[in-house]
Design an enzyme around this catalytic site. Sequence first.
Site, PDB file in Angstrom:
ATOM      1  CD  GLN A  78      -3.047   0.906   0.416  1.00 52.77           C
ATOM      2  OE1 GLN A  78      -3.546  -0.177   0.220  1.00 52.77           O
ATOM      3  NE2 GLN A  78      -3.475   1.994  -0.164  1.00 52.77           N
ATOM      4  CG  PHE A  79       2.176   3.537  -3.653  1.00 55.77           C
ATOM      5  CD1 PHE A  79       2.381   4.884  -3.935  1.00 55.77           C
ATOM      6  CD2 PHE A  79       1.172   2.861  -4.340  1.00 55.77           C
ATOM      7  CE1 PHE A  79       1.603   5.534  -4.881  1.00 55.77           C
ATOM      8  CE2 PHE A  79       0.396   3.495  -5.276  1.00 55.77           C
ATOM      9  CZ  PHE A  79       0.614   4.843  -5.552  1.00 55.77           C
ATOM     10  CB  THR A  80      -1.721   5.445  -0.914  1.00 60.96           C
ATOM     11  OG1 THR A  80      -2.385   4.381  -0.244  1.00 60.96           O
ATOM     12  CG2 THR A  80      -1.886   5.316  -2.418  1.00 60.96           C
TER      13      THR A  80
END
Length: 150
Positions: A78-80
């Site tokens: 989940q890079f966000t």
Amino acid sequence: MKAVLQRVRQASVHVDGQISAQIASGILVLLGIDREDTEAQATLLARKTAQLRLFEDAEGKMNLSALDGNKALLVVSQFTLCADLQKGRRPSFAKACPPALAKPLYACFCRQLRQYGLSVSEGIFQADMQVHLVNDGPVTFCLDSALWGG
């Protein structure tokens, strides 16, 4: 390295309309990897995730970890979680780790969890995933390895 841990009754990841991973009772882990993160931080975060007492014992107190209850984990990249939201209205992802460096750290985190004997399912790194879950509680915790000097 950041993680959002959600206690779930069930969770699954769908890619192109097909289930690619699923668990019953356990923990959904949304994992964000920053540009500066290391294997040491992945190891630290995996230990904290495995040992965090977020399941109820016989008296209804959060006294049991995934290790105690033999719970499964579903780990989703989940890079966000690494977004910088301090300026303007558009998130900046400049602090997020590039995929070529993040993928080995993601794998390290999952490998460390497995070394504890936990059952670990994984989302597909960089895929457009739909995550389905049934929260249990809801119980949700946010972890950040930077807060522990990691």
